[in-house]
Write an enzyme that holds these catalytic residues in place. Structure first.
Site, PDB file in Angstrom:
ATOM      1  N   TYR A  45     -16.070   1.275   8.457  1.00 44.02           N
ATOM      2  CA  TYR A  45     -14.604   1.397   8.495  1.00 44.02           C
ATOM      3  C   TYR A  45     -14.150   1.959   9.841  1.00 44.02           C
ATOM      4  CZ  TYR A  45      -9.974   3.423   7.717  1.00 44.02           C
ATOM      5  OH  TYR A  45      -8.641   3.778   7.858  1.00 44.02           O
ATOM      6  N   LYS A  91     -12.043   0.310  13.056  1.00 44.10           N
ATOM      7  CA  LYS A  91     -10.787   0.902  13.532  1.00 44.10           C
ATOM      8  C   LYS A  91     -10.880   1.312  15.009  1.00 44.10           C
ATOM      9  CE  LYS A  91      -7.875   1.116   9.925  1.00 44.10           C
ATOM     10  NZ  LYS A  91      -6.454   0.760   9.946  1.00 44.10           N
ATOM     11  N   GLY A 144       0.820  -1.215   0.000  1.00 42.13           N
ATOM     12  CA  GLY A 144       0.000   0.000   0.000  1.00 42.13           C
ATOM     13  C   GLY A 144       0.849   1.258   0.000  1.00 42.13           C
ATOM     14  N   GLU A 176     -10.821   9.211  11.005  1.00 39.19           N
ATOM     15  CA  GLU A 176     -12.225   8.817  10.804  1.00 39.19           C
ATOM     16  C   GLU A 176     -12.899   8.477  12.134  1.00 39.19           C
ATOM     17  OE1 GLU A 176     -14.429   8.273   7.797  1.00 39.19           O
ATOM     18  OE2 GLU A 176     -13.064   9.916   7.385  1.00 39.19           O
ATOM     19  N   LEU A 230      -0.206  -1.881   9.129  1.00 38.13           N
ATOM     20  CA  LEU A 230      -0.760  -0.904   8.170  1.00 38.13           C
ATOM     21  C   LEU A 230      -1.803  -1.527   7.253  1.00 38.13           C
ATOM     22  CD1 LEU A 230       2.539   0.929   7.123  1.00 38.13           C
ATOM     23  CD2 LEU A 230       1.102   1.288   9.122  1.00 38.13           C
ATOM     24  N   ALA A 231      -1.938  -2.842   7.260  1.00 36.07           N
ATOM     25  CA  ALA A 231      -2.897  -3.489   6.356  1.00 36.07           C
ATOM     26  C   ALA A 231      -4.321  -3.155   6.784  1.00 36.07           C
ATOM     27  CB  ALA A 231      -2.694  -5.004   6.372  1.00 36.07           C
ATOM     28  N   ALA A 232      -5.175  -2.942   5.804  1.00 35.53           N
ATOM     29  CA  ALA A 232      -6.587  -2.683   6.108  1.00 35.53           C
ATOM     30  C   ALA A 232      -7.423  -2.706   4.849  1.00 35.53           C
ATOM     31  CB  ALA A 232      -6.746  -1.308   6.766  1.00 35.53           C
ATOM     32  N   GLN A 233      -8.713  -2.957   5.024  1.00 34.70           N
ATOM     33  CA  GLN A 233      -9.693  -2.577   4.003  1.00 34.70           C
ATOM     34  C   GLN A 233      -9.868  -1.083   4.296  1.00 34.70           C
ATOM     35  OE1 GLN A 233     -11.763  -1.166   1.895  1.00 34.70           O
ATOM     36  NE2 GLN A 233     -13.467  -1.391   3.299  1.00 34.70           N
ATOM     37  N   THR A 283      -6.974   6.206  12.861  1.00 35.73           N
ATOM     38  CA  THR A 283      -7.407   7.152  11.827  1.00 35.73           C
ATOM     39  C   THR A 283      -8.275   8.287  12.361  1.00 35.73           C
ATOM     40  OG1 THR A 283      -8.908   7.312   9.919  1.00 35.73           O
ATOM     41  CG2 THR A 283      -9.243   5.431  11.354  1.00 35.73           C
TER      42      THR A 283
HETATM   43  P1  NAP Z   1      -3.708   1.318   1.281  1.00 34.41           P
HETATM   44  O1  NAP Z   1      -2.833   1.998   0.269  1.00 34.41           O
HETATM   45  O2  NAP Z   1      -5.120   1.033   0.963  1.00 34.41           O
HETATM   46  O3  NAP Z   1      -2.961  -0.066   1.659  1.00 34.41           O
HETATM   47  C1  NAP Z   1      -3.612  -1.081   2.374  1.00 34.41           C
HETATM   48  C2  NAP Z   1      -2.718  -2.290   2.396  1.00 34.41           C
HETATM   49  O4  NAP Z   1      -3.370  -3.326   3.159  1.00 34.41           O
HETATM   50  C3  NAP Z   1      -2.418  -2.896   1.023  1.00 34.41           C
HETATM   51  O5  NAP Z   1      -1.081  -3.322   1.013  1.00 34.41           O
HETATM   52  C4  NAP Z   1      -3.363  -4.091   0.971  1.00 34.41           C
HETATM   53  O6  NAP Z   1      -2.908  -5.134   0.156  1.00 34.41           O
HETATM   54  C5  NAP Z   1      -3.295  -4.540   2.425  1.00 34.41           C
HETATM   55  N1  NAP Z   1      -4.402  -5.413   2.829  1.00 34.41           N
HETATM   56  C6  NAP Z   1      -5.723  -5.215   2.652  1.00 34.41           C
HETATM   57  N2  NAP Z   1      -6.424  -6.229   3.179  1.00 34.41           N
HETATM   58  C7  NAP Z   1      -5.522  -7.092   3.706  1.00 34.41           C
HETATM   59  C8  NAP Z   1      -5.609  -8.322   4.391  1.00 34.41           C
HETATM   60  N3  NAP Z   1      -6.795  -8.918   4.619  1.00 34.41           N
HETATM   61  N4  NAP Z   1      -4.467  -8.937   4.817  1.00 34.41           N
HETATM   62  C9  NAP Z   1      -3.264  -8.382   4.561  1.00 34.41           C
HETATM   63  N5  NAP Z   1      -3.118  -7.211   3.888  1.00 34.41           N
HETATM   64  C10 NAP Z   1      -4.222  -6.578   3.480  1.00 34.41           C
HETATM   65  O7  NAP Z   1      -3.695   2.120   2.657  1.00 34.41           O
HETATM   66  P2  NAP Z   1      -2.715   3.294   3.154  1.00 34.41           P
HETATM   67  O8  NAP Z   1      -3.244   4.589   2.662  1.00 34.41           O
HETATM   68  O9  NAP Z   1      -1.323   2.900   2.891  1.00 34.41           O
HETATM   69  O10 NAP Z   1      -3.016   3.261   4.715  1.00 34.41           O
HETATM   70  C11 NAP Z   1      -2.279   2.432   5.603  1.00 34.41           C
HETATM   71  C12 NAP Z   1      -3.075   2.205   6.865  1.00 34.41           C
HETATM   72  O11 NAP Z   1      -3.350   3.444   7.494  1.00 34.41           O
HETATM   73  C13 NAP Z   1      -4.420   1.543   6.667  1.00 34.41           C
HETATM   74  O12 NAP Z   1      -4.650   0.708   7.790  1.00 34.41           O
HETATM   75  C14 NAP Z   1      -5.415   2.694   6.670  1.00 34.41           C
HETATM   76  O13 NAP Z   1      -6.683   2.249   7.105  1.00 34.41           O
HETATM   77  C15 NAP Z   1      -4.756   3.615   7.665  1.00 34.41           C
HETATM   78  N6  NAP Z   1      -4.977   5.050   7.482  1.00 34.41           N
HETATM   79  C16 NAP Z   1      -4.764   5.630   6.278  1.00 34.41           C
HETATM   80  C17 NAP Z   1      -4.896   6.999   6.155  1.00 34.41           C
HETATM   81  C18 NAP Z   1      -4.639   7.704   4.840  1.00 34.41           C
HETATM   82  O14 NAP Z   1      -5.070   8.843   4.691  1.00 34.41           O
HETATM   83  N7  NAP Z   1      -3.923   7.090   3.917  1.00 34.41           N
HETATM   84  C19 NAP Z   1      -5.245   7.774   7.274  1.00 34.41           C
HETATM   85  C20 NAP Z   1      -5.433   7.129   8.486  1.00 34.41           C
HETATM   86  C21 NAP Z   1      -5.286   5.773   8.593  1.00 34.41           C
HETATM   87  P3  NAP Z   1      -3.351  -5.275  -1.396  1.00 34.41           P
HETATM   88  O15 NAP Z   1      -2.292  -4.541  -2.177  1.00 34.41           O
HETATM   89  O16 NAP Z   1      -3.306  -6.746  -1.595  1.00 34.41           O
HETATM   90  O17 NAP Z   1      -4.720  -4.691  -1.538  1.00 34.41           O
HETATM   91  O1  F7E Z   2     -12.666  10.726   0.635  1.00 38.47           O
HETATM   92  C1  F7E Z   2     -15.340  12.903  -0.633  1.00 38.47           C
HETATM   93  C2  F7E Z   2     -15.730  11.816   0.323  1.00 38.47           C
HETATM   94  O2  F7E Z   2     -12.175   8.383  -0.032  1.00 38.47           O
HETATM   95  C3  F7E Z   2     -12.404  12.032   1.085  1.00 38.47           C
HETATM   96  C4  F7E Z   2      -8.754   6.777   3.879  1.00 38.47           C
HETATM   97  O3  F7E Z   2      -7.358   6.765   3.701  1.00 38.47           O
HETATM   98  O4  F7E Z   2      -8.662   8.923   4.969  1.00 38.47           O
HETATM   99  C5  F7E Z   2      -9.235   8.220   3.877  1.00 38.47           C
HETATM  100  O5  F7E Z   2     -10.656   8.205   3.982  1.00 38.47           O
HETATM  101  C6  F7E Z   2     -13.659  12.886   0.979  1.00 38.47           C
HETATM  102  C7  F7E Z   2     -14.907  12.222   1.555  1.00 38.47           C
HETATM  103  O6  F7E Z   2     -10.907   9.480   1.867  1.00 38.47           O
HETATM  104  C8  F7E Z   2     -15.544  11.571  -3.985  1.00 38.47           C
HETATM  105  O7  F7E Z   2     -17.140  11.775   0.528  1.00 38.47           O
HETATM  106  C9  F7E Z   2     -16.218  13.346  -2.960  1.00 38.47           C
HETATM  107  O8  F7E Z   2     -15.615  13.182   2.296  1.00 38.47           O
HETATM  108  O9  F7E Z   2     -10.425  10.180  -0.412  1.00 38.47           O
HETATM  109  P1  F7E Z   2     -11.509   9.628   0.430  1.00 38.47           P
HETATM  110  P2  F7E Z   2     -11.577   9.313   3.325  1.00 38.47           P
HETATM  111  O10 F7E Z   2     -12.923   8.745   3.236  1.00 38.47           O
HETATM  112  O11 F7E Z   2     -11.415  10.620   4.040  1.00 38.47           O
HETATM  113  C10 F7E Z   2      -8.978   8.388   6.264  1.00 38.47           C
HETATM  114  C11 F7E Z   2      -8.275   9.236   7.292  1.00 38.47           C
HETATM  115  C12 F7E Z   2      -8.715   6.931   6.372  1.00 38.47           C
HETATM  116  O12 F7E Z   2      -8.420   6.428   7.450  1.00 38.47           O
HETATM  117  C13 F7E Z   2      -9.087   6.090   5.204  1.00 38.47           C
HETATM  118  O13 F7E Z   2      -8.390   4.842   5.231  1.00 38.47           O
HETATM  119  O14 F7E Z   2     -13.951  13.088  -0.398  1.00 38.47           O
HETATM  120  N1  F7E Z   2     -15.555  12.590  -2.049  1.00 38.47           N
HETATM  121  N2  F7E Z   2     -16.232  12.736  -4.142  1.00 38.47           N
HETATM  122  C14 F7E Z   2     -15.113  11.474  -2.664  1.00 38.47           C
HETATM  123  N3  F7E Z   2     -14.388  10.423  -2.205  1.00 38.47           N
HETATM  124  C15 F7E Z   2     -14.072   9.451  -3.093  1.00 38.47           C
HETATM  125  N4  F7E Z   2     -13.335   8.419  -2.659  1.00 38.47           N
HETATM  126  N5  F7E Z   2     -14.490   9.499  -4.401  1.00 38.47           N
HETATM  127  C16 F7E Z   2     -15.230  10.534  -4.902  1.00 38.47           C
HETATM  128  O15 F7E Z   2     -15.586  10.567  -6.079  1.00 38.47           O
END
Ligand code: NAP
Ligand code: F7E
Length: 341
Positions: free
Chosen positions: A155, A159, A13, A133, A86-89, A131
């Site tokens: 989600y 978390k 990821g 969220e 860091l893995a997650a849906q 997160t």
């Molecule tokens: P990401 O790009 O969606 O990566 C998620 C990773 O988890 C991918 O490598 C995915 O593998 C793997 N994964 C999904 N389901 C799995 C399972 N059942 N077993 C093992 N691996 C699995 O997410 P990210 O943006 O890097 O975020 C990293 C973490 O931080 C996540 O837990 C997310 O919820 C959290 N987070 C993200 C943000 C953000 O803004 N990015 C903010 C707060 C928290 P595949 O390649 O096989 O799909």
């Molecule tokens: O949406 C709006 C949508 O899907 C951001 C994940 O990494 O951050 C992420 O979650 C905003 C939302 O991210 C579209 O409704 C409008 O208000 O990019 P997003 P997220 O939902 O904030 C948190 C911190 C995590 O933990 C999560 O793993 O944008 N929005 N139009 C849209 N969003 C998407 N995806 N697609 C649209 O077309």
């Protein structure tokens, strides 16, 4: 000096790949867990896999957070000194479609990994990807470590379970931390997240590959930072003497629409927004055509309308602060996209 051995779940990821690069630069041995797929997507770690320098320092293992026997086996064999979960849906919108799966991976998956650590590497330090969220439908101007959680999606509720579970292991003497990270983006973000979708979509419109982009709620506000900087904070949390929870953010928040405006301006579009609600459109004044329209599909049944993080605890205790501005981040994403389009 004792060897530093990291185990990272979610290695393929966005964050997993940046963290692996950081730790390898810091001379760690890095083990990553990847899911098996018929068509594996390893783009984010391609350079690491191809690097001779890291051929004896970077290892991949098949595994899945829902498979506890596999996690026990891996942790027992690798004996990591640091574990980063860091893995997650990670897609909020999708969590409404697959709530049970989301709970299994994000909630029970975290439990499985904590148990594997407790059984086989109880001295390891553990990072849980929490997160912003969790704050959900909050009414606060800034959210910090004391702000009450009001999660409002499958989600964030999955978390929340992992967050409190992690705290419980800390009460039982394990070194475990929650990083409450606000949105962070990069060229490695998947296209289903809004920032990448907007940058990719508008460049595709400019290059005449597509005619228009469909978006959902334009008025949600997010605190968007740069992923490569945020993973440094994860590492810093595990280098402290005592485990704790930290908010990581930029302290600034803008709407999705303002994010679109910034991208359109940087790419030289002359445009005008018209209409309201689901009839709101963005018209390209040069062609007279609509380039952005609203599609109800992208709305969520319950939305997080406002997020802005107060990272002062991380600044004080971890000496961490964001360096790149949102404009820098957008330029990085645009430049990458143009190069690879
Ligand atoms: P990401 O790009 O969606 O990566 C998620 C990773 O988890 C991918 O490598 C995915 O593998 C793997 N994964 C999904 N389901 C799995 C399972 N059942 N077993 C093992 N691996 C699995 O997410 P990210 O943006 O890097 O975020 C990293 C973490 O931080 C996540 O837990 C997310 O919820 C959290 N987070 C993200 C943000 C953000 O803004 N990015 C903010 C707060 C928290 P595949 O390649 O096989 O799909
Ligand atoms: O949406 C709006 C949508 O899907 C951001 C994940 O990494 O951050 C992420 O979650 C905003 C939302 O991210 C579209 O409704 C409008 O208000 O990019 P997003 P997220 O939902 O904030 C948190 C911190 C995590 O933990 C999560 O793993 O944008 N929005 N139009 C849209 N969003 C998407 N995806 N697609 C649209 O077309």
């Amino acid at each position: 000096m004792n060897k530093k051995i990291a185990l990272i779940t979610g290695i393929t990821g966005q964050d997993g790949s940046y963290l692996a690069e950081l730790l390898l630069r810091k001379k760690y041995i890095v083990h990553g867990i990847r899911r098996r797929a018929s068509n594996p997507k390893l783009d984010n770690i391609k350079s690491l896999l191809e690097s001779k320098k890291y051929s004896k320092k970077f290892f991949l293992h098949y595994g899945d957070l829902t498979d506890s026997s596999n996690l026990n086996k891996l942790v027992g064999r690798i004996k990591p000194t640091e574990i980063y979960n860091l893995a997650a849906q990670s897609h909020v919108h999708t969590s409404f479609d697959v709530p049970e799966y989301t709970a299994q991976v994000n909630g029970i998956g975290c439990l499985n990994l904590l148990e594997a650590m407790a059984n086989h590497a109880p001295k390891a330090k553990f990072y849980q990807a929490s997160t912003s969220e969790l704050y959900g439908e909050n009414n606060t101007k800034f959210q910090n470590e004391m702000t009450p959680f009001q999660p409002c999606s499958p989600y964030s509720i999955s978390k929340l379970y992992a967050y409190y579970l992690t705290k419980n292991y800390r009460s039982r003497g394990f070194f475990v931390c929650n990083g409450i990270l606000f949105n962070h983006e990069s060229p490695r973000r998947a296209s289903s997240f809004v920032t990448k979708k907007i940058v990719e979509g508008i460049i595709n419109i400019k290059n005449k590959k597509i005619k228009k982009l469909y978006l959902g709620n334009l008025y949600a506000k997010r605190d968007w930072g740069y992923a490569e900087e945020f993973v440094v904070a994860m590492w810093k949390m595990l280098q402290k003497k005592k485990p704790d929870d930290y908010v990581i953010s930029t302290g600034k928040s803008i709407t999705v629409k303002d994010f679109v405006n910034k991208v359109l301006k940087k790419l030289g579009f002359h445009y005008k927004w018209m209409g309201s609600g689901i009839n709101e459109v963005c018209k390209d004044l040069s062609s007279g055509k609509n380039i952005i329209e609203i599609d109800k599909f992208f709305f969520r049944p319950t939305e997080v309308n406002f997020l802005r993080g107060d990272y002062s605890k991380a600044k004080k205790n971890l000496n961490w602060k964001p360096k790149k501005t949102l404009d820098d981040l957008i330029s990085i994403m645009i430049n990458h996209e143009i190069k690879n389009n």
